[in-house]
Design a protein around this motif. Structure first.
Motif, short mmCIF file in Angstrom:
data_model
loop_
_atom_site.label_atom_id
_atom_site.label_comp_id
_atom_site.label_asym_id
_atom_site.label_seq_id
_atom_site.Cartn_x
_atom_site.Cartn_y
_atom_site.Cartn_z
N SER A 9 0.86 -1.19 0.00
CA SER A 9 0.00 0.00 0.00
C SER A 9 0.89 1.24 0.00
CB SER A 9 -0.89 0.01 1.24
OG SER A 9 -1.79 -1.06 1.21
N ILE A 10 0.44 2.28 -0.66
CA ILE A 10 1.28 3.47 -0.78
C ILE A 10 0.74 4.59 0.09
CG2 ILE A 10 2.21 2.95 -3.07
CD1 ILE A 10 -0.59 5.36 -2.77
N PHE A 11 1.68 5.30 0.68
CA PHE A 11 1.34 6.45 1.51
C PHE A 11 2.22 7.60 1.03
CE2 PHE A 11 0.29 2.78 3.98
CZ PHE A 11 -0.91 3.11 4.57
N PHE A 12 1.69 8.38 0.09
CA PHE A 12 2.52 9.43 -0.48
C PHE A 12 1.94 10.78 -0.08
CE2 PHE A 12 -0.13 10.43 -4.26
CZ PHE A 12 -1.01 9.37 -4.16
N GLY A 13 2.37 11.25 1.06
CA GLY A 13 1.98 12.59 1.47
C GLY A 13 0.62 12.65 2.12
N PHE A 14 0.30 11.73 3.00
CA PHE A 14 -1.01 11.75 3.64
C PHE A 14 -1.01 12.78 4.77
CE2 PHE A 14 -2.12 8.81 0.86
CZ PHE A 14 -2.58 7.57 1.23
N GLN A 15 -1.08 14.04 4.41
CA GLN A 15 -0.94 15.09 5.41
C GLN A 15 -2.04 15.09 6.46
OE1 GLN A 15 0.20 15.66 2.29
NE2 GLN A 15 2.28 16.08 2.96
N GLN A 16 -3.26 14.72 6.08
CA GLN A 16 -4.36 14.95 7.01
C GLN A 16 -5.09 13.68 7.44
OE1 GLN A 16 -7.05 18.01 5.88
NE2 GLN A 16 -5.46 19.49 5.45
N ILE A 17 -4.52 12.51 7.14
CA ILE A 17 -5.17 11.29 7.61
C ILE A 17 -4.91 11.17 9.11
CG2 ILE A 17 -5.07 8.77 7.54
CD1 ILE A 17 -4.76 8.91 4.59
N GLN A 18 -5.97 11.20 9.87
CA GLN A 18 -5.85 11.18 11.31
C GLN A 18 -5.83 9.75 11.85
OE1 GLN A 18 -5.52 14.12 12.97
NE2 GLN A 18 -5.53 15.04 10.94
N ALA A 19 -5.04 9.52 12.87
CA ALA A 19 -5.01 8.21 13.51
C ALA A 19 -6.36 7.91 14.13
CB ALA A 19 -3.92 8.19 14.58
N GLN A 20 -6.83 6.69 13.92
CA GLN A 20 -8.09 6.27 14.48
C GLN A 20 -7.88 5.00 15.27
OE1 GLN A 20 -11.57 6.45 11.86
NE2 GLN A 20 -10.31 7.43 10.31
N ASN A 21 -8.83 4.69 16.10
CA ASN A 21 -8.73 3.47 16.88
C ASN A 21 -9.39 2.33 16.13
OD1 ASN A 21 -7.45 4.69 19.11
ND2 ASN A 21 -9.41 5.49 19.82
N PHE A 22 -8.57 1.48 15.52
CA PHE A 22 -9.08 0.32 14.81
C PHE A 22 -8.83 -0.93 15.66
CE2 PHE A 22 -8.21 3.34 11.34
CZ PHE A 22 -9.48 3.37 10.78
N THR A 23 -9.67 -1.90 15.44
CA THR A 23 -9.65 -3.10 16.28
C THR A 23 -9.09 -4.29 15.51
OG1 THR A 23 -11.86 -3.81 15.60
CG2 THR A 23 -11.71 -2.25 17.45
N ARG A 24 -8.88 -5.38 16.25
CA ARG A 24 -8.47 -6.64 15.63
C ARG A 24 -9.51 -7.09 14.59
NH1 ARG A 24 -4.76 -10.56 14.18
NH2 ARG A 24 -5.57 -12.66 14.54
N LYS A 25 -10.76 -6.87 14.87
CA LYS A 25 -11.82 -7.23 13.94
C LYS A 25 -11.66 -6.47 12.62
CE LYS A 25 -16.89 -7.28 13.51
NZ LYS A 25 -18.17 -6.97 14.19
N ASP A 26 -11.31 -5.19 12.70
CA ASP A 26 -11.11 -4.38 11.50
C ASP A 26 -9.97 -4.91 10.65
OD1 ASP A 26 -13.14 -2.57 12.24
OD2 ASP A 26 -11.75 -1.46 13.50
N SER A 27 -8.85 -5.24 11.29
CA SER A 27 -7.68 -5.70 10.55
C SER A 27 -7.88 -7.11 10.00
CB SER A 27 -6.42 -5.64 11.41
OG SER A 27 -6.54 -6.47 12.55
N LEU A 28 -8.67 -7.92 10.70
CA LEU A 28 -8.98 -9.25 10.17
C LEU A 28 -9.80 -9.15 8.90
CD1 LEU A 28 -9.86 -11.28 13.41
CD2 LEU A 28 -7.96 -11.73 11.85
N GLN A 29 -10.69 -8.17 8.85
CA GLN A 29 -11.54 -8.02 7.68
C GLN A 29 -10.83 -7.29 6.55
OE1 GLN A 29 -15.35 -6.16 8.39
NE2 GLN A 29 -16.18 -6.86 6.45
N GLY A 30 -10.00 -6.30 6.88
CA GLY A 30 -9.40 -5.47 5.84
C GLY A 30 -7.96 -5.77 5.51
N GLY A 31 -7.27 -6.54 6.35
CA GLY A 31 -5.84 -6.72 6.18
C GLY A 31 -5.46 -7.88 5.27
#
Length: 541
Positions: A9-31
Motif C-alpha cells: 500500500s502506498i502512503f505518499f503525502g497523507f498530510q491529514q489522515i488522522q489516527a483512528q482506533n481500529f480493532t483486531r476485527k477491522d484488521s482481520l476483515q481489511g488486512g
C-alpha cells in the motif's frame, strides 16, 4: 483471480489522515496477512437455497484456489452470525477456528506452492437485513404490488461474507469466474451475474436458477435478485442487453431503458473502450433498493425516473435528461468492476472515475458547455470533511467526497493537460491498460504522469489526501500581477488558466510568488480565473 499489481500500500503525502482506533476485527476483515496472501482464488461455485419466509440461506460454496506459498492454514471469511455446517477437503472435514468474521481453516498437511485445491464450505443462517440499502450492507426483503416476494442484496463496504463464504478482500478475484446457483420458491425467478444456464424444478416447492460468470468478479458484485420478473431482451452491436423487471413495470421499462442504454454504450465504448464483460452480457435488474454496480447484473431501483429519483444532484438541471442510476452504475462496469482498487481505502478509483462518467455522457449527448455546467454544479456537494483516501488494511473507506471531488479532480487534470485529443486518448488507454486488473493509487498516478508527460503527483496528493482546496492568491502592483498557491501541501505545483481582456494566459503557479507583466490599466477584478475548468478557490488582494 485478479491479483493486485502493487502489493505494498502506498502512503505518499497523507498530510491529514488522522489516527483512528481500529480493532483486531477491522484488521482481520481489511488486512492482508499470510493466511490470505498464501493462496489465490481461482473459482467460486455457489449453490444455495433462499427461503423468503424465514429470510434464510442454506447451501455451500466450492472454493477452488492455488497455493502461492507453502501453508497449512488459510483464512476464509463468513460473518459470525452465520453457522458453519462443515468445511470439506478431499472428503475430509477440516478443523477451523473462528475469530469475528474470519475463519482460519487448518489442513492436515502442508499445501505446497503451485498446487491447486478445492474446499466445500457448507453453511446456513439468517444473513443481515439492510436497514437502508445500498448505504448499509445486507439483504432487502420486500414485496411487489401483488404481494410476491421481491428480494435483493447489496454488501459493498460491509462485505460479501455477510451472506456467503469467500476470501472477502478486493485484492483477489476468481480468475475463472463463478457459478451462482440459487433455489427459490416456485413461481419466482432468481437473476444473478453472467449468463443464464438453466433452471431446475427441485420437486420440493423450489426451482434452482443457474448462472455462470466467465470473467473475474469482485466479491461484492456477486448478487441475487428474486422476484416475479419479466425478461426483456435486446442487443447493441453484438452485445446482449437484458432487462429483468417486475411484471407490472414491463411496458414502462421497455420505453425507459431504450432511451438511455444504447446511447450510453455508444458513448462509453468510444471513451473507455469495449464493454469489459461481453462474454457475460449486460443486464439491468429491477431491485427494491436504489442501485448497485453488480457486474453484468446492474441493480436498478430508480423507479423509471430521470435524474436521481426525479432530482438533479448537480442542482443545475443539466442531469435531468437521463436516468442517473443507469448511467452511474453502468459506468462502474469500467471503473470498479473492470478496474478495481486493491483496498477500499482507495475506493475513489471506483467512485471518482465513475462519477466522471456522468459528465462524459452529458458531453457525448449535449456538448462541453452542458458537461461543465453539470460537473461544477456537483462541486456544491463537496464537504471537505476528511481525506478521500482512508487508512489501509482495516476495511474503511475515506470521505464520500471520493464521488464529486474525485470527479472534479479528473476534470482539473483534463484542463491541466490542456489537450483534449491527448486527454481522451489517456482515459481510453487507462481503461484498456488496466482492464480486469486490481490496482492502487500509485498505479493511477504513475500512469497519468507518464502518459500526460506532466508530473501530477502533487495534484493527486492535494485532492486525495487532504481536505484543503488549493487557493490561488492574486495581487497587483503597477504592471505586475503576482500569483501563488496557498492552502496546499509543500512543493505543490499546478498550472492554471486565467483570462485578461478575453485572452487566455496559463500561469505555471507554485507555492512561491511569481509575477506576470500586464498593462497598468488592467484591474485585478477583471482578471478571470477559469474556476469551471479547475477546482480551486481564488483570493484577490
Amino acid at each position: 483471480m485478479k491479483k493486485a499489481l502493487f502489493i505494498a500500500s502506498i502512503f505518499f503525502g497523507f498530510q491529514q489522515i488522522q489516527a483512528q482506533n481500529f480493532t483486531r476485527k477491522d484488521s482481520l476483515q481489511g488486512g492482508l496477512r499470510e493466511e490470505r496472501t498464501c493462496y489465490d482464488v481461482l473459482r467460486y461455485d455457489l449453490n444455495i437455497k433462499i427461503n423468503p419466509t424465514e429470510k434464510s440461506v442454506v447451501g455451500y460454496n466450492e472454493i477452488k484456489f492455488k497455493i502461492d506459498d507453502d501453508t497449512q492454514k488459510i483464512q476464509v471469511d463468513l460473518f459470525d452470525n452465520m453457522k458453519i455446517e462443515s468445511i470439506v477437503w478431499n472428503n475430509k472435514k477440516l478443523n477451523y477456528k473462528r475469530e469475528f468474521h474470519a475463519v482460519f481453516i487448518d489442513f492436515s498437511e502442508v499445501l505446497k506452492k503451485g498446487t491447486t485445491h478445492t474446499i466445500t464450505f457448507n453453511y446456513s443462517g439468517n444473513p443481515l437485513v439492510a436497514k437502508n440499502a445500498p448505504w448499509d450492507g445486507g439483504f432487502v426483503f420486500n414485496k411487489d404490488k401483488k404481494g410476491n416476494p421481491w428480494i435483493g442484496v447489496a454488501v459493498q463496504g460491509t462485505g460479501a461474507s455477510l451472506w456467503y463464504p469467500c476470501k472477502d478482500s478486493q485484492s483477489d478475484e476468481p480468475d475463472n469466474g463463478a457459478t451462482i446457483k440459487v433455489a427459490v420458491p416456485n413461481g419466482l425467478m432468481n437473476v444473478s451475474n453472467g449468463r443464464f444456464i438453466s433452471s431446475t424444478d427441485l420437486k420440493d416447492g423450489y426451482t434452482r436458477w443457474d448462472w455462470e460468470v466467465k470473467n473475474p468478479i469482485n466479491n461484492y458484485d456477486i448478487t441475487v435478485n428474486i422476484a416475479d420478473y419479466v425478461h426483456i431482451h435486446d442487443h447493441y452491436e453484438g452485445l446482449d442487453l437484458d432487462y429483468y423487471v417486475l411484471r407490472e413495470n414491463e411496458e414502462k421499462a421497455r420505453k425507459h431503458f431504450d432511451n438511455d442504454v444504447k446511447p450510453m454504450m455508444n458513448c462509453f465504448q468510444s471513451k473507455f473502450g469495449k464493454y469489459p464483460f461481453y462474454e457475460d452480457g449486460y443486464k439491468l435488474v429491477e431491485t427494491p433498493y436504489l442501485g448497485m454496480e453488480h457486474q453484468s447484473a446492474v441493480a436498478y431501483g430508480n423507479k423509471y425516473k430521470k435524474g436521481y429519483l426525479g432530482m438533479d444532484l448537480s442542482g443545475t438541471g443539466a442531469g435531468m435528461f437521463f436516468d442517473y442510476i443507469t448511467i452511474h452504475e453502468t459506468g462502474h462496469e469500467w471503473f470498479g468492476n473492470s478496474i478495481t482498487s486493491k483496498d477500499i481505502a482507495d475506493m475513489w478509483i471506483h467512485e471518482g472515475f465513475t462519477t466522471y462518467t456522468e459528465t462524459v455522457f452529458i458531453e457525448c449527448m449535449k456538448g462541453y458547455d452542458q458537461a461543465m455546467k453539470y460537473i461544477n454544479g456537483q462541486a456544491n456537494n463537496v464537504r471537505n470533511d476528511k481525506p478521500i483516501i482512508a487508512q489501509f488494511g482495516v476495511n474503511r473507506e475515506g470521505s464520500g467526497d471520493m464521488y464529486y471531488k474525485g470527479s472534479l479532480l479528473l476534470n482539473t487534470i483534463r484542463h491541466i493537460i490542456n489537450d483534449d485529443v491527448k486527454w481522451w486518448k489517456l482515459l481510453y488507454n487507462y481503461s484498456e491498460t488496466f482492464k480486469k486488473q486490481i490496482i492502487d493509487t500509485k498505479t493511477v498516478v504513475d500512469y497519468f504522469n507518464k502518459e500526460s508527460g506532466i508530473d501530477l503527483t502533487s495534484v493527486f496528493n492535494q485532492y486525495l489526501t487532504t481536505t484543503n482546496i488549493p487557493r490561488l492568491v492574486l495581487s497587483k502592483s503597477g504592471n505586475k500581477l503576482n500569483y501563488q498557491w496557498e492552502n496546499v501541501i509543500p512543493n505543490f505545483k499546478m498550472p492554471i488558466d486565467i483570462m485578461i481582456n478575453e485572452k487566455t494566459i496559463r500561469l505555471n503557479a507554485t507555492t512561491f510568488k511569481q509575477e506576470l507583466k500586464v498593462e497598468r490599466k488592467v484591474e485585478l477584478e477583471n482578471v478571470e480565473v477559469k474556476t469551471k475548468q479547475f477546482f480551486v478557490r481564488v483570493e484577490k488582494k
